[in-house]
Design a protein around this motif. Structure first.
Motif, PDB file in Angstrom:
ATOM      1  N   VAL A   7      72.299 142.722  19.095  1.00  0.00           N
ATOM      2  CA  VAL A   7      72.360 141.994  20.363  1.00  0.00           C
ATOM      3  C   VAL A   7      73.811 141.896  20.783  1.00  0.00           C
ATOM      4  CG1 VAL A   7      71.864 139.833  21.559  1.00  0.00           C
ATOM      5  CG2 VAL A   7      70.275 140.687  19.815  1.00  0.00           C
ATOM      6  N   GLU A   8      74.175 142.633  21.814  1.00  0.00           N
ATOM      7  CA  GLU A   8      75.557 142.676  22.270  1.00  0.00           C
ATOM      8  C   GLU A   8      75.666 142.103  23.678  1.00  0.00           C
ATOM      9  OE1 GLU A   8      78.577 143.588  20.978  1.00  0.00           O
ATOM     10  OE2 GLU A   8      77.504 143.572  19.074  1.00  0.00           O
ATOM     11  N   PRO A   9      76.457 141.051  23.870  1.00  0.00           N
ATOM     12  CA  PRO A   9      76.662 140.524  25.221  1.00  0.00           C
ATOM     13  C   PRO A   9      77.272 141.577  26.139  1.00  0.00           C
ATOM     14  CG  PRO A   9      77.436 138.955  23.567  1.00  0.00           C
ATOM     15  CD  PRO A   9      77.139 140.235  22.840  1.00  0.00           C
ATOM     16  N   VAL A  10      76.891 141.524  27.395  1.00  0.00           N
ATOM     17  CA  VAL A  10      77.520 142.354  28.414  1.00  0.00           C
ATOM     18  C   VAL A  10      78.819 141.653  28.805  1.00  0.00           C
ATOM     19  CG1 VAL A  10      77.295 143.373  30.707  1.00  0.00           C
ATOM     20  CG2 VAL A  10      75.266 143.117  29.239  1.00  0.00           C
ATOM     21  N   PRO A  11      79.978 142.277  28.603  1.00  0.00           N
ATOM     22  CA  PRO A  11      81.248 141.596  28.866  1.00  0.00           C
ATOM     23  C   PRO A  11      81.326 140.998  30.264  1.00  0.00           C
ATOM     24  CG  PRO A  11      81.636 143.661  27.708  1.00  0.00           C
ATOM     25  CD  PRO A  11      80.176 143.650  28.070  1.00  0.00           C
ATOM     26  N   ARG A  60      72.908 144.844  39.677  1.00  0.00           N
ATOM     27  CA  ARG A  60      74.135 145.466  39.157  1.00  0.00           C
ATOM     28  C   ARG A  60      74.094 145.563  37.638  1.00  0.00           C
ATOM     29  NH1 ARG A  60      76.646 142.370  43.280  1.00  0.00           N
ATOM     30  NH2 ARG A  60      77.262 140.756  41.790  1.00  0.00           N
ATOM     31  N   LEU A  61      73.519 144.560  36.994  1.00  0.00           N
ATOM     32  CA  LEU A  61      73.385 144.611  35.533  1.00  0.00           C
ATOM     33  C   LEU A  61      72.450 145.738  35.104  1.00  0.00           C
ATOM     34  CD1 LEU A  61      73.228 140.840  34.548  1.00  0.00           C
ATOM     35  CD2 LEU A  61      74.806 142.533  33.608  1.00  0.00           C
ATOM     36  N   LEU A  62      71.379 145.938  35.838  1.00  0.00           N
ATOM     37  CA  LEU A  62      70.484 147.053  35.538  1.00  0.00           C
ATOM     38  C   LEU A  62      71.214 148.384  35.700  1.00  0.00           C
ATOM     39  CD1 LEU A  62      67.246 145.779  37.313  1.00  0.00           C
ATOM     40  CD2 LEU A  62      67.550 146.046  34.849  1.00  0.00           C
ATOM     41  N   ASP A  63      72.015 148.504  36.764  1.00  0.00           N
ATOM     42  CA  ASP A  63      72.805 149.720  36.963  1.00  0.00           C
ATOM     43  C   ASP A  63      73.795 149.923  35.829  1.00  0.00           C
ATOM     44  OD1 ASP A  63      71.549 150.221  39.401  1.00  0.00           O
ATOM     45  OD2 ASP A  63      73.114 149.229  40.579  1.00  0.00           O
ATOM     46  N   ARG A  64      74.436 148.853  35.445  1.00  0.00           N
ATOM     47  CA  ARG A  64      75.513 148.928  34.458  1.00  0.00           C
ATOM     48  C   ARG A  64      75.005 149.250  33.061  1.00  0.00           C
ATOM     49  NH1 ARG A  64      79.658 143.817  33.404  1.00  0.00           N
ATOM     50  NH2 ARG A  64      80.786 144.681  31.608  1.00  0.00           N
ATOM     51  N   LEU A 248      82.127 134.059  28.122  1.00  0.00           N
ATOM     52  CA  LEU A 248      81.502 135.251  28.685  1.00  0.00           C
ATOM     53  C   LEU A 248      82.399 136.478  28.585  1.00  0.00           C
ATOM     54  CD1 LEU A 248      79.664 133.999  31.915  1.00  0.00           C
ATOM     55  CD2 LEU A 248      78.899 133.973  29.530  1.00  0.00           C
ATOM     56  N   ASP A 249      83.728 136.265  28.569  1.00  0.00           N
ATOM     57  CA  ASP A 249      84.634 137.413  28.466  1.00  0.00           C
ATOM     58  C   ASP A 249      84.825 137.880  27.029  1.00  0.00           C
ATOM     59  OD1 ASP A 249      86.309 135.531  27.285  1.00  0.00           O
ATOM     60  OD2 ASP A 249      87.830 135.600  28.862  1.00  0.00           O
ATOM     61  N   GLY A 250      84.115 137.250  26.080  1.00  0.00           N
ATOM     62  CA  GLY A 250      84.181 137.654  24.680  1.00  0.00           C
ATOM     63  C   GLY A 250      85.144 136.845  23.836  1.00  0.00           C
TER      64      GLY A 250
END
Length: 259
Positions: A7-11, A60-64, A248-250
């Protein structure tokens, strides 16, 4: 593959990609469609609708990320009880736009009691699973307002929403701000004893718990690093004694009680 790599957060985003045995799943929690209508009804608060902004962010998240599926960890809609009016309009738009691209699964939360009926009446394609959650291979998913199914607890990683974790950050001159955050760490199975059958199954290896921040930035949250704050989930904070916070930025902030 390590548990953390599952499970990796989207930056920079309140979303993650979960890697199951067969799919890449985009995971979001607490979308709260129709929140502006709900706040108007509940509190008399008038806010301009951000429905278009939310949907654009999701697309945009789906695109990314290019996932095989979108999974919502509960509270897809805001008002508790059957959605109505603007809430239904936003719900149907979101489901229509997403399912034109990928399958969509909802693990229902405490706000989603009328979602299945609202969707069924309009023939849009949304799979609503049991409130105890669902497991896709090594990853389990639950909203977090109730006890998870035993199969979910047998996963390598369990993702949950509901809590809307936030962190209050103070500077040296007395200023402060509140930011959404990830909360993750070792899941303590003893917190589920007496509530989930087989919670202490010795054949199960150590499980990681990931508390996903709310997608909706108007929905508030639990200040997890502030003394006296009460958690919403029945198994928190007991199930996550050593949880760590990440922005959220890690940025890693460390143990949530020591930030």
């Amino acid at each position: 593959m390590s548990r953390r790599a599952r499970v990796e957060p989207v930056p920079g985003e309140p979303a993650a990609v979960a890697r199951t045995d067969s799919e890449r799943v985009l995971v979001v929690a607490d979308y709260h469609a129709g929140i502006e209508a709900g706040l108007r009804y509940e509190r008399g608060v008038e806010l301009e609708s951000a429905a278009d902004v939310r949907l654009a962010r999701l697309e945009r998240l789906l695109d990314r990320t290019g996932p095989d599926r979108l999974l919502v960890l509960g509270d897809l809609v805001h008002r508790i009880g059957p959605p109505d009016g603007d809430e239904v309009d936003e719900l149907v738009r979101v489901v229509d736009r997403v399912t034109d691209r990928v399958p969509m699964t909802l693990v229902p939360g405490n706000h989603d009691g009328g979602v299945a009926d609202a969707v069924a009446e309009r023939a849009v394609d949304l799979a609503v699973v049991d409130s105890g959650g669902i497991r896709f291979g090594p990853v389990g998913f639950v909203h977090g307002h109730t006890w998870p199914a035993s199969d979910v607890l047998r996963a390598e990683v369990v993702c949950m929403g509901h809590e809307h974790p936030t962190v209050k950050l103070a500077d040296e001159v007395g200023g402060s701000r509140v930011e959404r955050a990830w909360l993750r760490g070792r899941l303590d199975r003893s917190a589920f004893e007496g509530h989930v059958e087989g919670a202490r199954n010795e054949r199960v290896t150590e499980t990681e718990l990931v508390v996903v921040p709310a997608f909706n930035d108007r929905s508030g949250g639990t200040w997890v690093n502030v003394d006296g704050q009460t958690f919403l989930s029945p198994f928190l904070p007991d199930a996550l004694p050593d949880g760590e916070l990440y922005l959220l930025d890690g940025t890693r902030l460390g143990h949530y009680r020591r930030v």
